[in-house]
Design an enzyme around this catalytic site. Structure first.
Site, PDB file in Angstrom:
ATOM      1  N   ASP A   8       0.809  -1.230   0.000  1.00  0.00           N
ATOM      2  CA  ASP A   8       0.000   0.000   0.000  1.00  0.00           C
ATOM      3  C   ASP A   8       0.842   1.280   0.000  1.00  0.00           C
ATOM      4  O   ASP A   8       1.567   1.558   0.949  1.00  0.00           O
ATOM      5  CB  ASP A   8      -0.906   0.025   1.231  1.00  0.00           C
ATOM      6  CG  ASP A   8      -1.790  -1.202   1.355  1.00  0.00           C
ATOM      7  OD1 ASP A   8      -1.285  -2.320   1.206  1.00  0.00           O
ATOM      8  OD2 ASP A   8      -2.997  -1.035   1.624  1.00  0.00           O
ATOM      9  N   ASN A  67     -10.436  -1.205   0.638  1.00  0.00           N
ATOM     10  CA  ASN A  67     -11.625  -0.628   1.266  1.00  0.00           C
ATOM     11  C   ASN A  67     -11.730   0.891   1.098  1.00  0.00           C
ATOM     12  O   ASN A  67     -12.796   1.474   1.288  1.00  0.00           O
ATOM     13  CB  ASN A  67     -11.680  -0.992   2.761  1.00  0.00           C
ATOM     14  CG  ASN A  67     -10.450  -0.553   3.516  1.00  0.00           C
ATOM     15  OD1 ASN A  67      -9.328  -0.915   3.155  1.00  0.00           O
ATOM     16  ND2 ASN A  67     -10.637   0.203   4.569  1.00  0.00           N
ATOM     17  N   HIS A  68     -10.613   1.553   0.717  1.00  0.00           N
ATOM     18  CA  HIS A  68     -10.658   2.996   0.484  1.00  0.00           C
ATOM     19  C   HIS A  68     -10.790   3.336  -1.003  1.00  0.00           C
ATOM     20  O   HIS A  68     -10.656   4.496  -1.388  1.00  0.00           O
ATOM     21  CB  HIS A  68      -9.401   3.667   1.038  1.00  0.00           C
ATOM     22  CG  HIS A  68      -9.250   3.533   2.521  1.00  0.00           C
ATOM     23  ND1 HIS A  68     -10.244   3.895   3.404  1.00  0.00           N
ATOM     24  CD2 HIS A  68      -8.224   3.068   3.284  1.00  0.00           C
ATOM     25  CE1 HIS A  68      -9.834   3.661   4.646  1.00  0.00           C
ATOM     26  NE2 HIS A  68      -8.618   3.156   4.597  1.00  0.00           N
ATOM     27  N   HIS A 175      -3.360  -4.267   3.195  1.00  0.00           N
ATOM     28  CA  HIS A 175      -4.278  -3.589   4.121  1.00  0.00           C
ATOM     29  C   HIS A 175      -3.666  -3.262   5.471  1.00  0.00           C
ATOM     30  O   HIS A 175      -3.884  -2.171   5.989  1.00  0.00           O
ATOM     31  CB  HIS A 175      -5.573  -4.369   4.344  1.00  0.00           C
ATOM     32  CG  HIS A 175      -6.520  -3.692   5.299  1.00  0.00           C
ATOM     33  ND1 HIS A 175      -7.079  -2.463   5.031  1.00  0.00           N
ATOM     34  CD2 HIS A 175      -6.990  -4.062   6.522  1.00  0.00           C
ATOM     35  CE1 HIS A 175      -7.870  -2.114   6.053  1.00  0.00           C
ATOM     36  NE2 HIS A 175      -7.814  -3.056   6.961  1.00  0.00           N
TER      37      HIS A 175
END
Length: 257
Positions: A8, A67-68, A175
């Site tokens: 990420d 999720n974002h 994540h």
């Protein structure tokens, strides 16, 4: 085929650090294809067309999300149009921008990339991650299949790895932003790592100023997540895939500072 999967990317500072390091890593390590999780690449959370383009221009071949993914509405049209960006497949198919699998023609081989979000400690109203994986694999146009499993629980990630062992080339977790030490090839030939880590500021809490997170945890009050500054890292994993069989022959984690 040697595939690099990058953890990420957090904010513009993470994007800039990736750009400063990726070209050399690709050359030194002999990388054929780069997959990067970009769901936090925009300052203030989420991903925008600007941050996505920046990562592509920096040498990333495909972007995965999490999720974002849908925090910034300006990415919605970009998601629909881009064939090099994939979002979690277990969101409702008819109403969610983008696609849950992409089949990228590299000129040498097609690489199928799947993005799935976990259910444990995440959004458990989403379709079952395991059933979603079965569905997406049927849409793969290649025997080289890479899965970004964006999930919270390490147990759920490990379970997914063994569930897909022998059916996909590699599963890398994202994540949690904390790289795990279990890069390996599973018994039936699937490369695996529970979490590939993050690209961003080293002295931080998941890329955010540590004092902000500490205060939020102590007071339980909402807080603006300002990104930390300072020295950075790029955490990733390399999977060596046999072109003919689609099996992983070697998996290794990597941290660049």
């Amino acid at each position: 085929m040697r595939i690099l999967c990058i953890g990420d990317v957090v904010g513009s500072i993470g994007c800039q650090f990736l750009r400063s390091k990726l070209h050399a890593v690709k050359k030194i390590k002999g990388i054929d294809f780069v997959i990067c999780n970009g769901e936090n690449s925009a300052d203030g959370n989420g991903i925008t067309p600007v941050s996505a383009k920046y990562l592509f221009d920096s040498g990333v071949d495909a972007l995965t999300l999490g999720n974002h993914a849908f925090r910034r509405r300006e990415i919605y049209e970009y998601l629909d149009e881009s064939v090099f960006m994939v979002r979690p497949a277990n969101f409702p198919e008819k109403t969610t921008p983008g696609r849950g699998i992409i089949n990228v023609d590299t000129g040498r081989r097609i690489i199928s990339i799947i993005n799935i979000m976990g259910n444990s400690y995440m959004d458990n109203t989403l379709n079952c991650a395991f059933e979603c994986a079965d569905k997406m694999i049927k849409k793969a146009e290649s025997n080289i299949i890479i899965v970004d499993f964006h999930a919270e629980a390490s147990g759920e990630k490990r379970a997914m790895g063994y569930y897909l062992d022998g059916r996909v080339s590699a599963v890398f977790g994202t994540h949690t932003h904390v790289q795990t030490s279990d890069a390996q090839v599973l018994p039936k030939g699937t490369g695996y790592i529970t979490d590939v880590g993050m690209t961003g500021t080293i002295h931080s809490v998941l890329g955010v100023k540590s004092e902000i997170i500490i205060n939020k945890l102590k007071t339980k009050m909402p807080a603006r997540f300002d990104l930390a500054s300072g020295d950075c890292k790029m955490e990733c994993a390399i999977f060596d895939i046999d072109d003919k069989t689609g099996k992983c022959v070697e998996a290794q984690s990597l941290r660049i500072e």
